[in-house]
Scaffold this motif. Structure first.
Motif, mmCIF file in Angstrom:
data_model
loop_
_atom_site.group_PDB
_atom_site.id
_atom_site.type_symbol
_atom_site.label_atom_id
_atom_site.label_comp_id
_atom_site.label_asym_id
_atom_site.label_seq_id
_atom_site.Cartn_x
_atom_site.Cartn_y
_atom_site.Cartn_z
ATOM 1 N N ALA A 47 -15.300 12.560 0.240
ATOM 2 C CA ALA A 47 -15.497 13.231 -1.042
ATOM 3 C C ALA A 47 -14.134 13.620 -1.587
ATOM 4 O O ALA A 47 -13.430 14.441 -0.997
ATOM 5 C CB ALA A 47 -16.385 14.459 -0.870
ATOM 6 N N LEU A 48 -13.732 13.007 -2.705
ATOM 7 C CA LEU A 48 -12.465 13.314 -3.346
ATOM 8 C C LEU A 48 -12.659 14.392 -4.404
ATOM 9 O O LEU A 48 -13.773 14.621 -4.870
ATOM 10 C CB LEU A 48 -11.862 12.058 -3.975
ATOM 11 N N THR A 49 -11.568 15.029 -4.786
ATOM 12 C CA THR A 49 -11.681 16.148 -5.715
ATOM 13 C C THR A 49 -12.319 15.726 -7.035
ATOM 14 O O THR A 49 -13.163 16.427 -7.584
ATOM 15 C CB THR A 49 -10.299 16.763 -5.978
ATOM 16 N N ILE A 50 -11.893 14.584 -7.559
ATOM 17 C CA ILE A 50 -12.470 14.038 -8.781
ATOM 18 C C ILE A 50 -12.537 12.528 -8.661
ATOM 19 O O ILE A 50 -11.799 11.918 -7.885
ATOM 20 C CB ILE A 50 -11.650 14.428 -10.029
ATOM 21 N N ALA A 51 -13.405 11.897 -9.435
ATOM 22 C CA ALA A 51 -13.591 10.448 -9.326
ATOM 23 C C ALA A 51 -12.324 9.691 -9.702
ATOM 24 O O ALA A 51 -12.033 8.635 -9.147
ATOM 25 C CB ALA A 51 -14.751 10.014 -10.222
ATOM 26 N N GLU A 52 -11.536 10.240 -10.644
ATOM 27 C CA GLU A 52 -10.339 9.551 -11.123
ATOM 28 C C GLU A 52 -9.105 9.932 -10.308
ATOM 29 O O GLU A 52 -7.976 9.817 -10.786
ATOM 30 C CB GLU A 52 -10.089 9.888 -12.600
ATOM 31 N N CYS A 53 -9.290 10.405 -9.096
ATOM 32 C CA CYS A 53 -8.176 10.888 -8.282
ATOM 33 C C CYS A 53 -7.087 9.814 -8.145
ATOM 34 O O CYS A 53 -7.355 8.719 -7.633
ATOM 35 C CB CYS A 53 -8.676 11.274 -6.888
ATOM 36 N N PRO A 54 -5.858 10.087 -8.597
ATOM 37 C CA PRO A 54 -4.784 9.089 -8.491
ATOM 38 C C PRO A 54 -4.425 8.756 -7.045
ATOM 39 O O PRO A 54 -3.850 7.711 -6.789
ATOM 40 C CB PRO A 54 -3.597 9.757 -9.204
ATOM 41 N N MET A 55 -4.734 9.663 -6.114
ATOM 42 C CA MET A 55 -4.405 9.435 -4.712
ATOM 43 C C MET A 55 -5.477 8.616 -3.997
ATOM 44 O O MET A 55 -5.349 8.344 -2.804
ATOM 45 C CB MET A 55 -4.247 10.775 -3.989
ATOM 46 N N ARG A 56 -6.509 8.224 -4.708
ATOM 47 C CA ARG A 56 -7.656 7.583 -4.052
ATOM 48 C C ARG A 56 -7.251 6.366 -3.234
ATOM 49 O O ARG A 56 -7.652 6.222 -2.069
ATOM 50 C CB ARG A 56 -8.692 7.186 -5.110
ATOM 51 N N GLY A 57 -6.458 5.471 -3.839
ATOM 52 C CA GLY A 57 -6.070 4.256 -3.123
ATOM 53 C C GLY A 57 -5.305 4.565 -1.856
ATOM 54 O O GLY A 57 -5.552 3.966 -0.808
ATOM 55 N N GLN A 58 -4.362 5.501 -1.928
ATOM 56 C CA GLN A 58 -3.572 5.839 -0.745
ATOM 57 C C GLN A 58 -4.445 6.433 0.344
ATOM 58 O O GLN A 58 -4.336 6.072 1.520
ATOM 59 C CB GLN A 58 -2.470 6.837 -1.121
ATOM 60 N N ILE A 59 -5.334 7.369 -0.023
ATOM 61 C CA ILE A 59 -6.188 8.019 0.974
ATOM 62 C C ILE A 59 -7.131 7.000 1.605
ATOM 63 O O ILE A 59 -7.334 6.988 2.828
ATOM 64 C CB ILE A 59 -6.969 9.184 0.336
ATOM 65 N N GLU A 60 -7.702 6.112 0.799
ATOM 66 C CA GLU A 60 -8.590 5.084 1.346
ATOM 67 C C GLU A 60 -7.844 4.149 2.288
ATOM 68 O O GLU A 60 -8.329 3.833 3.385
ATOM 69 C CB GLU A 60 -9.231 4.292 0.208
ATOM 70 N N ASN A 61 -6.656 3.686 1.874
ATOM 71 C CA ASN A 61 -5.885 2.767 2.718
ATOM 72 C C ASN A 61 -5.452 3.431 4.015
ATOM 73 O O ASN A 61 -5.502 2.819 5.092
ATOM 74 C CB ASN A 61 -4.666 2.254 1.951
ATOM 75 N N ASP A 62 -5.010 4.685 3.929
ATOM 76 C CA ASP A 62 -4.609 5.406 5.139
ATOM 77 C C ASP A 62 -5.800 5.570 6.081
ATOM 78 O O ASP A 62 -5.659 5.465 7.307
ATOM 79 C CB ASP A 62 -4.041 6.783 4.784
ATOM 80 N N THR A 63 -6.980 5.834 5.518
ATOM 81 C CA THR A 63 -8.183 5.992 6.338
ATOM 82 C C THR A 63 -8.520 4.697 7.067
ATOM 83 O O THR A 63 -8.796 4.694 8.272
ATOM 84 C CB THR A 63 -9.365 6.433 5.467
ATOM 85 N N VAL A 64 -8.470 3.591 6.347
ATOM 86 C CA VAL A 64 -8.790 2.294 6.961
ATOM 87 C C VAL A 64 -7.802 1.979 8.076
ATOM 88 O O VAL A 64 -8.198 1.581 9.190
ATOM 89 C CB VAL A 64 -8.782 1.185 5.892
ATOM 90 N N ARG A 65 -6.500 2.141 7.825
ATOM 91 C CA ARG A 65 -5.506 1.820 8.848
ATOM 92 C C ARG A 65 -5.694 2.685 10.086
ATOM 93 O O ARG A 65 -5.589 2.210 11.221
ATOM 94 C CB ARG A 65 -4.093 1.996 8.289
ATOM 95 N N ARG A 66 -5.962 3.972 9.874
ATOM 96 C CA ARG A 66 -6.071 4.875 11.014
ATOM 97 C C ARG A 66 -7.321 4.579 11.840
ATOM 98 O O ARG A 66 -7.285 4.610 13.071
ATOM 99 C CB ARG A 66 -6.076 6.330 10.550
ATOM 100 N N ILE A 67 -8.436 4.285 11.185
ATOM 101 C CA ILE A 67 -9.676 4.004 11.929
ATOM 102 C C ILE A 67 -9.591 2.649 12.620
ATOM 103 O O ILE A 67 -10.008 2.498 13.775
ATOM 104 C CB ILE A 67 -10.896 4.069 10.988
ATOM 105 N N GLU A 68 -9.042 1.657 11.944
ATOM 106 C CA GLU A 68 -8.960 0.324 12.555
ATOM 107 C C GLU A 68 -7.915 0.262 13.662
ATOM 108 O O GLU A 68 -7.858 -0.720 14.400
ATOM 109 C CB GLU A 68 -8.675 -0.726 11.481
ATOM 110 N N ALA A 69 -7.099 1.302 13.800
ATOM 111 C CA ALA A 69 -6.150 1.376 14.912
ATOM 112 C C ALA A 69 -6.822 1.804 16.207
ATOM 113 O O ALA A 69 -6.234 1.701 17.279
ATOM 114 C CB ALA A 69 -5.018 2.351 14.580
ATOM 115 N N ILE A 70 -8.074 2.280 16.129
ATOM 116 C CA ILE A 70 -8.777 2.748 17.320
ATOM 117 C C ILE A 70 -9.336 1.549 18.086
ATOM 118 O O ILE A 70 -10.035 0.710 17.507
ATOM 119 C CB ILE A 70 -9.935 3.700 16.930
#
Length: 379
Positions: A47-70
């Motif tokens: 859940a992001l603060t707002i739908a148009e969050c400029p950080m969305r891409g970075q947060i999503e990419n960081d999440t994918v990299r961190r989870i796929e590292a497991i």
């Protein structure tokens, strides 16, 4: 034995995904709303603060990299949605409380992307890669710091021609980085009497030194902090994963298949610590004569094999360049002194590809966008 894939393991890894502006991770901020495990596929609801969050891409990419590292995770899927008004209010209250408590474990700004440069063994040119990568990022216009975490085998000061001493600010008692070629530099070599001094420190002291470099240094507002790691998989590597959980790693190897087999160990250590390995750099790839002939003096294929085995990109193959070694001895890194040389050109390409993989934090942040929306509603 590999750890069992559980929701707790997933949440532990997600603590390395930071909201750069708020200075805390997505777990503490309550942004993780769902975790679904289905036969190697992990779905994360954010859940992001707002739908148009400029950080969305970075947060999503960081999440994918961190989870796929497991180990055991085949694929990560991120589903994002906007927070409700109450959820945003709760998040901002958490953020304010974190700021009051000064909960950040280090003085590295949360907007800084931290890149650990590691190798399985010494002698592969890891420090040369760290120095010239940091300088190449700086020449691309980014604010860059370079931390020499190879506490025993420090070589960064000589490579940069830096001979100033690190001093503490009398008012704050914080160590001030030394500037070299426009980047901020910290190394034990800038603290001890001379580079011939032997540091006879055991593991706990090494970890403590790294901790002090992260907590007692007045790092400026950086886009990237490049960390030159000691070779192998020891105390400093484990301490970094604990102190800077948002760190991501580049692995340096040579074309030799033997070196590749050793390098994969440091990648395995990083992933066991939930530190994403984002790219491979192959050093000493070939020697090219003035008439264009190439000689692969140290074998071939090691970097590509390592990248394939880790399912990550090989972002550069750095040639053997006599100016690289002689420049390091004189404190004249090739990216600065010979930018049109063969090695410097590849370092510039490597820096550009790294920025694509791990982009800097956006200037406009999610909470900044909220403030604009609130202002628009009240006018």
């Amino acid at each position: 034995m590999p750890q069992t894939l559980t929701e707790d393991r997933i949440m532990e890894a997600l603590r390395g995904v930071m909201d750069p502006e708020l200075g805390s991770d997505v777990v503490d901020l309550g942004m993780v709303r769902e975790v679904v495990l289905d036969d190697g596929v992990v779905t994360i609801g954010l859940a992001l603060t707002i739908a148009e969050c400029p950080m969305r891409g970075q947060i999503e990419n960081d999440t994918v990299r961190r989870i796929e590292a497991i180990p055991g995770v085949e694929r990560a899927v991120v589903k994002t949605r906007a927070m409700t008004r109450n959820q945003r209010s709760e998040l901002m209250e958490v953020a304010r409380r974190r700021a009051r408590e000064n909960a950040a474990p280090t003085r590295v700004p949360p907007t800084t992307r931290t890149i650990a440069v590691g190798s399985g063994k010494g002698g592969v040119g890891k420090s040369s890669v760290s120095v010239n990568l940091a300088l190449a990022l700086g020449r691309l216009g980014y604010r860059v710091g370079l931390l020499d975490a190879d506490i025993w085998g420090f070589s960064i000061p000589r490579m940069l021609g830096a001979d100033a001493r690190i001093e503490a600010d009398p008012a704050t008692r914080l160590m001030q980085p030394v500037e070299a070629y426009g980047i901020e530099v910290v190394s034990t070599g800038l603290i001890i009497e001379s580079e011939e001094t032997a540091l006879m420190w055991r593991g706990l002291m090494l970890s403590k030194a790294l901790e002090q470099f992260l907590q007692q240094v007045a790092w400026g507002k950086l886009d990237y902090l490049v960390i030159d790691m000691p070779p192998g998989t020891g105390d400093v590597q484990m301490a970094l994963a604990r102190l800077l959980p948002q760190s991501e790693m580049i692995v340096v190897t040579t074309p030799s298949r033997t070196a590749q087999k050793v390098a994969i160990r440091v990648a395995d250590m990083a992933r066991r610590s939930a530190m994403p390995v984002v790219a491979v750099v192959e050093n000493m790839s070939y020697f090219e004569t003035p008439d264009g002939q190439r000689f692969e003096l140290f074998g071939r294929g090691g970097g590509e094999a390592l990248a394939d085995s880790l399912n990550i990109p090989l972002i550069g193959s750095i040639p053997l360049d006599p100016a690289l070694g002689s420049g390091a001895d004189r404190g004249e890194p090739v990216v600065v002194t010979r930018p049109d040389g063969p090695a410097a050109r590849v370092f510039t390409e490597v820096a550009g590809r790294l920025v694509e993989l791990v982009p800097p934090a956006e200037a406009e942040t999610c909470t900044g966008r909220i403030a604009k929306l609130m202002a628009a509603l009240t006018t």
